[in-house]
Design a protein around this motif. Sequence first.
Motif, PDB file in Angstrom:
ATOM      1  N   ILE A 201     -62.814 -21.885  49.842  1.00 36.85           N
ATOM      2  CA  ILE A 201     -62.390 -20.479  48.586  1.00 36.85           C
ATOM      3  C   ILE A 201     -61.851 -19.455  49.454  1.00 36.85           C
ATOM      4  O   ILE A 201     -61.613 -18.791  49.656  1.00 36.85           O
ATOM      5  CB  ILE A 201     -63.640 -19.993  48.445  1.00 36.85           C
ATOM      6  N   ALA A 202     -60.844 -20.447  50.868  1.00 37.99           N
ATOM      7  CA  ALA A 202     -60.736 -19.107  51.426  1.00 37.99           C
ATOM      8  C   ALA A 202     -59.546 -18.221  51.293  1.00 37.99           C
ATOM      9  O   ALA A 202     -59.282 -16.868  50.997  1.00 37.99           O
ATOM     10  CB  ALA A 202     -60.403 -19.558  53.322  1.00 37.99           C
ATOM     11  N   PRO A 203     -58.464 -19.691  50.450  1.00 32.95           N
ATOM     12  CA  PRO A 203     -57.144 -19.034  50.202  1.00 32.95           C
ATOM     13  C   PRO A 203     -57.583 -17.678  48.736  1.00 32.95           C
ATOM     14  O   PRO A 203     -57.432 -16.218  48.998  1.00 32.95           O
ATOM     15  CB  PRO A 203     -56.043 -19.687  49.873  1.00 32.95           C
ATOM     16  N   ILE A 204     -58.388 -18.389  47.640  1.00 37.07           N
ATOM     17  CA  ILE A 204     -59.183 -16.573  46.733  1.00 37.07           C
ATOM     18  C   ILE A 204     -59.539 -15.505  47.748  1.00 37.07           C
ATOM     19  O   ILE A 204     -58.898 -14.860  47.323  1.00 37.07           O
ATOM     20  CB  ILE A 204     -60.098 -17.758  46.381  1.00 37.07           C
ATOM     21  N   LEU A 205     -60.171 -15.665  48.485  1.00 38.78           N
ATOM     22  CA  LEU A 205     -60.680 -14.337  49.415  1.00 38.78           C
ATOM     23  C   LEU A 205     -59.751 -13.793  49.977  1.00 38.78           C
ATOM     24  O   LEU A 205     -60.014 -12.428  50.308  1.00 38.78           O
ATOM     25  CB  LEU A 205     -62.181 -14.696  50.343  1.00 38.78           C
ATOM     26  N   ALA A 206     -58.609 -14.750  50.432  1.00 42.03           N
ATOM     27  CA  ALA A 206     -57.950 -13.816  51.124  1.00 42.03           C
ATOM     28  C   ALA A 206     -56.656 -13.075  49.919  1.00 42.03           C
ATOM     29  O   ALA A 206     -55.628 -12.222  50.514  1.00 42.03           O
ATOM     30  CB  ALA A 206     -56.803 -14.850  51.956  1.00 42.03           C
ATOM     31  N   ARG A 212     -55.188  -9.336  40.726  1.00 39.53           N
ATOM     32  CA  ARG A 212     -54.823 -10.684  40.342  1.00 39.53           C
ATOM     33  C   ARG A 212     -56.204 -11.766  40.947  1.00 39.53           C
ATOM     34  O   ARG A 212     -57.602 -10.705  41.405  1.00 39.53           O
ATOM     35  CB  ARG A 212     -53.604 -10.920  40.792  1.00 39.53           C
ATOM     36  N   ASN A 213     -56.308 -12.467  40.013  1.00 38.45           N
ATOM     37  CA  ASN A 213     -57.774 -13.219  40.047  1.00 38.45           C
ATOM     38  C   ASN A 213     -59.047 -12.812  40.206  1.00 38.45           C
ATOM     39  O   ASN A 213     -60.122 -13.033  41.099  1.00 38.45           O
ATOM     40  CB  ASN A 213     -57.367 -13.808  40.963  1.00 38.45           C
ATOM     41  N   VAL A 214     -59.706 -11.677  39.565  1.00 36.40           N
ATOM     42  CA  VAL A 214     -60.686 -11.006  39.206  1.00 36.40           C
ATOM     43  C   VAL A 214     -62.001 -11.466  39.511  1.00 36.40           C
ATOM     44  O   VAL A 214     -62.663 -11.756  40.378  1.00 36.40           O
ATOM     45  CB  VAL A 214     -60.660 -10.046  38.490  1.00 36.40           C
ATOM     46  N   ASN A 215     -62.139 -12.643  38.274  1.00 37.05           N
ATOM     47  CA  ASN A 215     -63.139 -13.564  38.514  1.00 37.05           C
ATOM     48  C   ASN A 215     -62.830 -14.349  39.557  1.00 37.05           C
ATOM     49  O   ASN A 215     -64.809 -14.665  39.695  1.00 37.05           O
ATOM     50  CB  ASN A 215     -63.032 -14.694  37.054  1.00 37.05           C
ATOM     51  N   ALA A 216     -62.091 -15.107  39.414  1.00 35.37           N
ATOM     52  CA  ALA A 216     -62.192 -16.511  40.991  1.00 35.37           C
ATOM     53  C   ALA A 216     -62.572 -15.409  42.149  1.00 35.37           C
ATOM     54  O   ALA A 216     -63.325 -16.214  43.051  1.00 35.37           O
ATOM     55  CB  ALA A 216     -61.006 -16.739  40.625  1.00 35.37           C
ATOM     56  N   ARG A 217     -61.859 -14.070  42.160  1.00 31.12           N
ATOM     57  CA  ARG A 217     -62.870 -13.672  43.424  1.00 31.12           C
ATOM     58  C   ARG A 217     -63.457 -13.477  44.176  1.00 31.12           C
ATOM     59  O   ARG A 217     -64.115 -13.445  44.743  1.00 31.12           O
ATOM     60  CB  ARG A 217     -61.202 -12.661  44.007  1.00 31.12           C
TER      61      ARG A 217
END
Length: 397
Positions: A201-206, A212-217
Motif C-alpha cells: 500500500i506504500a506506493p498507493i499512499l505516496a 488519481r486512484n481516488v478509491n485505491a488511495r
Amino acid sequence: MTILEAEIGQVDGVRIFLGRYDSGRWYARAYLPHARGEGASRRVRHALGFGMTSHEAARLALEWAETQRAAWGVAGSSRTADMLAAYIDHLGGVAGREPATTSTYRSLLRCHIAPAIGAIEVADVRPHMVQRMYQKMASSGALAPSSIKLVHELLSGAWKWFRELGAVDLDIMSDVATPRSRKAVTGYFPAHEVKAIREAIAPILADDSAGRNVNARSFAMAVLIALGTGLREGEICGLMRRDVRDGRLSVQRKLTESAGRPEYGIPKDSSVRNLTLPPELDEALQAHFAWQDTWMRRTGPSTPVMCSRCGQPIRPSAVSRWFTQLVRSLGISHGTFHTLRHTHATGLVAGKGNLAEVARRLGHASVNTTIGNYVHASPRDDVELAMLSGEVAKGGE
C-alpha cells in the motif's frame, strides 16, 4: 407438447390458464404481471395430474391459485429471490430487528443466494440444491463460515414464513444440515505478512497526483487506519474530518449498507470512544487530507475520510473486497479486512498492553471479549513462557 391452453379466470389480477400436454397431463399456469424489478410478466406452472375432466382440472387450478395468492401478493413473483426479498422486507417491520441484520441479509441475497437459486420457483427448491450452494460457498472461500451460517439462518426463517403464506407445502430447510464452522488456521497476520501488506500500500499512499486512484488511495488509507487503531471497517468508513483532531481520533459512528444504500449509525455495542493516534498514522491522515484538498471542490468538517471521487463515503463492502483481492495477490491465502483488527489487538497484548485499555480502544464492553475473540497466541509467547517457567522453577532467582 401442449395441445390446449385457455384462460379460466383471475385471482387478485393474476391471470390463470389451464393447459394439457399431449400425454394427457393437466397443468395450471399463472401470469404474474408485476415481478419485482421486472416489467415483463412471469409465468408460474403447476402440475395437476392425469385422468380428469377439464372442469375438474379447472377447479383444481383455481384452488391452487387461491393457495398462492398470499405469496404472489407480497412478492409479485414466486421466484426464490423475490420471495426472499419479500421476507427480508417483512423482517424490516418486526420490532426489535436490527437494521444492520436486514442489511446483511439483503447483501447475502444479492451477492450469493440469488446467483445460485434465485431464479428457481420457490416451490421447486430442494434440500440438495441448498446444500450444494453451501458447499460451493465454503470451497470457494467467498464467504466465511459465520456468514454461511447467516445464510442458513435467513433461509430457515424464510421457509417457515413461506409455509405460513401457503407458498410451499413443506419446510425443506428442516432437511438441510446446519453449516459447520471450521476454526481458522490463524486469526491474525504475522509480522512478515503485515510487512508485505504495508509495502503493497506504500506506493498507493505516496502517489499525490490530484484526483488519481481516488478509491485505491482511500482503500489503502483504511488499511493503515485498521492496523494503527483496530477499528472495524464500518467505523473507518464512517469517519469524518472533524473526528481527527490534535492527534486524537473520535469514533462516533459507523457506516452500514441498507437496501444497497449507505447509512450512518451508532458503532457496535454503542462503543463511542476517543483514541490517541500513533504519530505515524496522524501524519498519514494529515497528508491524506492535504491530498484530498488538491482535487475536491469543497471540503470541510463533514467530509468523509474515506470518500469517492464524487465526495460520497466509500462503502465497507467495497473496502473488504479490495483488501481481500490485495492479500490474495500477495500470496496470503487467509484473512479478511477484519483480520487487521485481530492483528492490532494481538500486537497490543503481545507488547504487554493493559488488557482493560486494549478492550476500551477496541470498543469492547468486556475484557473477556478481547481475550476470547481477538487475542491470539504467537510462537514467541511459548518461548517467553518457557523462560518464565524456568525462573519459577528456580524459585525466582
